[in-house]
Design a protein around this motif. Sequence first.
Motif, PDB file in Angstrom:
ATOM      1  N   GLY B 184      42.944  39.653  38.654  1.00 33.80           N
ATOM      2  CA  GLY B 184      43.123  41.167  38.353  1.00 33.80           C
ATOM      3  C   GLY B 184      43.331  41.794  39.787  1.00 33.80           C
ATOM      4  O   GLY B 184      43.459  41.456  40.898  1.00 33.80           O
ATOM      5  N   GLU B 214      41.197  39.036  33.493  1.00 28.39           N
ATOM      6  CA  GLU B 214      41.477  39.779  34.754  1.00 28.39           C
ATOM      7  C   GLU B 214      40.861  41.029  34.719  1.00 28.39           C
ATOM      8  O   GLU B 214      40.681  41.841  33.718  1.00 28.39           O
ATOM      9  CB  GLU B 214      43.143  39.612  35.094  1.00 28.39           C
ATOM     10  CG  GLU B 214      43.510  41.001  34.572  1.00 28.39           C
ATOM     11  CD  GLU B 214      43.817  40.878  32.763  1.00 28.39           C
ATOM     12  OE1 GLU B 214      43.520  39.709  32.323  1.00 28.39           O
ATOM     13  OE2 GLU B 214      44.144  41.759  32.049  1.00 28.39           O
ATOM     14  N   THR B 216      40.928  44.932  36.213  1.00 27.41           N
ATOM     15  CA  THR B 216      41.928  46.004  37.103  1.00 27.41           C
ATOM     16  C   THR B 216      40.759  47.061  37.246  1.00 27.41           C
ATOM     17  O   THR B 216      40.411  47.779  36.584  1.00 27.41           O
ATOM     18  CB  THR B 216      43.050  46.186  36.457  1.00 27.41           C
ATOM     19  OG1 THR B 216      43.752  45.040  35.833  1.00 27.41           O
ATOM     20  CG2 THR B 216      43.977  47.215  36.916  1.00 27.41           C
TER      21      THR B 216
END
Lengths: 247, 466
Positions: B184, B214, B216
């Motif tokens: 990420g 992932e 973010t």
Amino acid sequence: MKNSILEIKNLHVNAKEKEILKGIDLKINKGETHVIMGPNGSGKTTTANAILNNPMYQKTMGQIIFEQEDITNLKTDEIARKGIFMSFQLPEEIPGISVTNFLKYAKNKTTMQPVKVFQFKEEVKKYMEELNMNPKNMERSLNVGFSGGEKKKNEILQMLILNPKLAILDETDSGLDVDAIKTVSKGIEMFKTKENSILIITHNTKILHSLKVDYVHVLVDGKIVKTGDQSLAKEIEENGYNKYKNI
Amino acid sequence: MAKTNLKEINRNIYDIKNKDEYEFKIKKGLTPEIIEEIAKQKNDPEWMKEFRLKALEVYNKLELPTWGPDISELNMDEIATYVKPKTKINDSWEDVPEDIKNTFDKLGIPEAEKKSLAGVGAQYDSEVVYHSMREDLKKQGVIYTDMETAVREYPELVKKHFMKCVPVTDHKFVALHGAVWSGGSFVYVPKNVKVDIPLQSYFRLNSPESGQFEHTLIIVDEGASLHFIEGCSAPKYNKVNLHAGCVELYVKENAYLRYSTIENWSKNMLNLNTKKAIVEKNAQIDWVTGSFGSKISMLYPMSILNGEGAKTEYTGISFAGKGQNLDTGFKVIHNNKNTSSVVNAKSISKNGGKCTYRSLVRINENAQNSKSSVSCESLMLDNISISDTIPVNDIRTDEVEFSHEAKIGKISDKAIFYLMSRGISEEDAKAMIVRGFAYPISKELPVEYAVEMNQLINLELEGSIG
């Protein structure tokens, strides 16, 4: 024979399982302007849709010949590419597609040639001026939020740009004020040439005041009951359809 | 913005499978030992390892959601949660291994970077394989890096924000994410810095029977602005793959963030993603989302408008074909005065596909003088496809302006006939109508994605006639 552009032979058509056209014969030659008149519900719009083979109408008998070719069962887009155009009584609103992109795409599809952009733009500009159309409409979504008059003018614009061999105008005059009818008639005059043919479908005679036509057909209850020249339209204007209704 | 070579894209590109080569692939399933192994492989600091183990405990306690699409086919014992590709993070495409680089080349990512992006991150399976950003942004203090680097190098920023916006207790898949997250992007935009060209992260899942998790985390500090784009895709395998990413966005006072997503996961993917933004005073978050792929999606980005005058807009489209069940929507919580939300959601379903718009608008007691307007429109291309709208509107104060509009319709035979009468084939006519329907959304996407979206629509419509 070689001048014949459209020939309809004994055409029977159903809509929603009900027989609307009950055996129609019609022949149009190159350069001629024909009118089909008739009261509401007589089958006028069905005739136009049947020529373009709208799947919502079923042909049960008969034949349609265009330039010596049987087009009875061709798909609508193939018929359009042969050179038949229809101006709609109620043009559809298509969100998200601008008038200019639509016209360019349709031109490309009907002519099967690349569109020359500069020439195309000039042509569109010229016709829009002639038709008193707002140039801003070109970037608007096709027919979305257009007034009745704007929609009809947009149909005539498409006819001029696509320049078909035969234009069918379905109730193009309905719902228009006097000025708009004049403008639309002007557009039709511009389209008329020795080669182009026109089939006007209408229930009133307003548009015929400013347009010269070759033949007038009276359609009543799915059949053409009388054919004559422009004077027939005048007679109907005065006396209505009643005398034809019980033939 | 220049167009990229994405124009020539077709589904084949998404479906190219690279050999399932990896440096390390964790055993399937979920146990504390597996989580500890992931932490070890990733060189986690102690706090992160503890965090993962706690999240696993939460995961084991929580039940699967009892609403929405049926996800009972998901068997976590069959999913490998961590697949480490055979490379490190590179800052030059030249150094990315050939087969991985080829994949991103075909997706047009390096090309897009050259032409229209300020920075790019690319993740392959569980790890980021490429990351770079323009020098001038670095000089202005912008941080754009992979999440692992951020954990190591910016521990204070990360600790303060990591899974605070989306706590692991939110739902079962967020807890799962907390336990096994990997890869990420981390972005920090300092006060008053305007990043005028987008940053983009692209997520690619190649390995079969695996998951991508992932994380973010984006912080746009006071008065700053950013446009962040994420793209996702995977080749199709017969077995189920799982995507349970998490996106946390912090938009500080007077800041602006635009978050665009084009999601084109393969049609064996369960996409159970969670995205949330906390929006402070006079700040704004705009979401633009295109969902095309996956077998099942459950995705409801959420804006929490905490500050006075905070704003959010959501513009989203989903396109469900055969065998797809896309359950998407938007949630917004109005937590302060003068906040506003605008939702414009569209969905298209065909060949038996199902689209559901599920939404929440909550305007709390203290959110006087707030406005919310929601519009959702669905288009069904045939009689076997399904479309549904499930809005929840929870308005707790009278002093608001609220409107909700929903339209469900079929593609009009009359409109098709009209276009065909102009020489346009049935297939083209349908595509034109669908593109026109999608246009208000596609015009909001970065241009190369708008092109890709139209390509996808054409591709999806091919052979759908008759």
